[in-house]
Design an enzyme around this catalytic site. Structure first.
Site, PDB file in Angstrom:
ATOM      1  CG  ASN B 397      -2.065   0.984   1.072  1.00 34.37           C
ATOM      2  OD1 ASN B 397      -1.970   1.941   0.323  1.00 34.37           O
ATOM      3  ND2 ASN B 397      -3.139   0.773   1.800  1.00 34.37           N
ATOM      4  CG  ASP B 398       1.097   3.425   3.625  1.00 37.86           C
ATOM      5  OD1 ASP B 398       0.049   3.849   3.096  1.00 37.86           O
ATOM      6  OD2 ASP B 398       1.188   3.122   4.818  1.00 37.86           O
TER       7      ASP B 398
END
Lengths: 119, 473
Positions: B397-398
């Protein structure tokens, strides 16, 4: 302050300096194994548990010896075993096509070879 | 110095050299595998010579031998069994557990020595022994409970969410005062057993209150830090029982562990102080998570994903925490195999902090027999994205969020993989949930991106099946 203590403190400080220097620019790939390896090294505390055992002469001493020995042995044996398992994963690192990795099924090396050809 | 003591001292020196050389070799992937056996034989030498010494000294009783042997057998067997059986994904928490018992052992050694010296009428306890014992019953118990909590958080037995109870800071502060106050009382030369036990108790609780407020994603750095603490605790235990072997190895691990902690924190774009105090990913995350994911997303099924990849010429797989958590490394490898059999070039782009801790993803993929040459570190991988037809993001994700390139948000400046530069992007993810930073990922709303909502393991298996049916394999 006794001469023994002075030399112990000297050893302590110098060992810290060595510790600071020995780990330099480590690729992040190796952070996990490296942490596990240093974790195994402080398993040397098992030596301390042995010396505690040699001085134990009553029930309290025996109980503390036993628990310390369980803890320390778990640290040292488990620490080295898990580090070793992790490092086994790095076995096939250098150019898989160049040589057959020992112990690996032949299909693996064939696939690895095909992959590097495709590269 | 008697002959036996001289020999023992020199063997300890040789062992210390072995530890240093062994760990130093692990600085580089090429020599890493040579390092571990050197360190292990050094340990065998240190233990062997100590065994010889206590046998020679003959102060140990029969019961002492029995207790030592039983303890080593139980602990060694348990440690070996766990190390052999653990799944590669669960390694960080196992290391944390081994670290906990190491710290515990150091504290127990100090306590045993204190009990023995205060209890006997013939020998008096030296100030050095008191000071060292006091320090050890602070550091040892803190690492013991702290590491157990850290392991529990990674294992999921304790919530990975930061737990901040009202007054936690107050309790932590009070515990610190109790510990330091008690320690100064002992330092003044009062060898009081109850005070030592009070310090020990305060330190045990302190370990819990220190780690509970820290989020699960920061645990690797916490474990590395506690690992360093244990090293120091072991060195101090060396002062208690007057053993140079413990002092050298402990101090060495304490320092190298400290450096490693800092390197890890840098790789994760965090500062150690921030982690301990609790920065973003703790309080802030809750607020941000409450904001609903904005923007339109495009959904995608397994068949669509399979079609895109089967007819691509280059696919980059971006594995993340979700892949590690779902243990989908074998499925990822199968996908790579079936695509490559079909003439597609497949690379794995590994972010430095992919997985549960730095370097963890490499271990997982190596376990699944993905060849090292297919694994690309971030610097190597980023130039490859613009020429990739498909970037397949699995549970990351990030580290893929383009927002990191802009200032003004929690992940600004964090090094990311340039996934958004690929011609098209497929994201396998269970939900639109936020990553650790607690912000929306702009990659997901990119028009080039298709979202395939599935568990990483199942989703990959479905795609593999899809590709196989397309190519008739």
């Amino acid at each position: 302050m006794s001469a023994g203590l002075v030399s112990d403190i000297s050893i302590f400080v110098l060992a810290i300096l060595v510790g600071f220097e020995v780990i330099s620019k480590v690729p992040s790939t190796l952070h996990t194994p490296l942490m596990s390896a240093s974790n195994a090294i402080h398993g040397v505390v098992v030596v301390g548990a042995m010396i505690t055992a040699s001085a134990a002469h009553d029930t309290t001493g025996y109980v503390l010896t036993f628990v310390a020995a369980v803890f320390a042995a778990m640290n040292v044996v488990g620490g080295y075993a898990v580090t070793d398992r992790m490092l086994q994963m790095f076995k096939k690192r250098p150019a898989p096509a160049a040589r057959t990795p020992e112990g690996a099924p032949s299909s693996d090396s064939e696939q690895a070879g095909a992959r590097s050809v495709a590269r | 110095m008697s002959t036996i003591n001289t020999v023992v001292a020199f063997i300890y020196l040789v062992a210390a050299i072995g530890f240093v050389v062994g760990l130093h070799l692990m600085n580089s992937p090429a020599t890493a595998r040579k390092g571990s056996p050197i360190s292990m034989w050094a340990m065998v030498a240190a233990v062997g010579v100590t065994l010889a010494k206590i046998a020679y000294d003959q102060t140990i009783t029969g019961i002492g031998w029995a207790m030592l042997a039983a303890g080593v057998a139980v602990g060694g067997f348990a440690g070996l069994r766990m190390a052999r059986r653990v799944k590669m994904t669960a390694i960080p928490q196992l290391v944390s557990l081994f670290n906990a018992v190491g710290g515990g052992a150091a504290a127990l050694i100090a306590i045993a020595d204190f009990v023995r010296l205060t209890g006997s009428s013939t020998s008096s306890i030296s100030t050095t022994a008191i000071v060292a014992s006091a320090i050890d019953v602070i550091i040892g118990p803190v690492t013991f409970t702290g590491s157990l909590i850290a392991a529990g958080k990674l294992q999921g037995w304790i919530t990975g969410e930061p737990v901040i109870l009202p007054g936690t800071r107050l309790i932590t502060g009070a515990l610190a005062i109790v510990g330091l106050g008690g320690a100064s009382y002992l330092f003044a030369g009062n060898a009081s057993m109850p005070v030592l036990m009070t310090i020990c108790g305060a330190a045990l609780v302190f370990g819990v209150t220190m780690v509970m407020p820290i989020g699960g994603a920061d645990m690797p750095v916490v474990i590395a830090l506690l690992n360093s603490f244990t090293g120091i605790a072991v060195a101090i235990a060396g002062f208690v029982i007057n053993n140079a072997g413990l002092i050298i190895a402990g101090a060495f691990v304490g320092a190298s562990g400290g450096i490693l902690t800092e390197l890890m924190a840098i790789a994760m774009n965090r500062s150690i102080l921030n982690i301990l105090i609790g920065g973003f990913g703790t309080g802030d995350a809750k607020v941000a998570a409450a904001v609903a994911a904005g923007g339109d997303i495009r959904r995608l099924g397994a068949e669509d994903a399979a079609i895109q990849m089967a007819y691509a010429s280059k696919v980059i797989i971006v594995p993340g925490y979700g892949l590690a958590a779902a243990q989908a490394q074998h499925e990822a490898r199968q996908l790579a195999d079936v695509l490559e059999a079909n003439g597609v070039e497949v690379l794995f782009a590994i972010h430095p902090v992919a997985g549960r801790m730095p370097g963890h993803m490499n271990v997982l993929l190596a376990e699944a027999n993905v060849p090292y040459t297919a694994l690309k570190e971030m610097d190597e991988a980023n130039p490859e994205f613009p020429t990739a037809d498909v970037a397949l993001v699995v549970g990351a994700n990030d580290v893929t969020n383009p927002a990191a390139r802009r200032p003004g948000n929690p992940i600004s400046g964090m090094p990311i993989l340039d996934v958004d530069k690929a011609k098209s992007i497929i994201v396998i993810k269970r939900s639109m949930g936020h990553g650790y930073a607690g912000i929306d990922n702009e990659l997901y709303t990119d028009p080039k991106t298709g979202m395939f909502f599935a568990d990483a393991k199942q989703g990959l298996a479905e795609i593999v099946a899809g590709v196989k049916s397309l190519v008739g394999a």
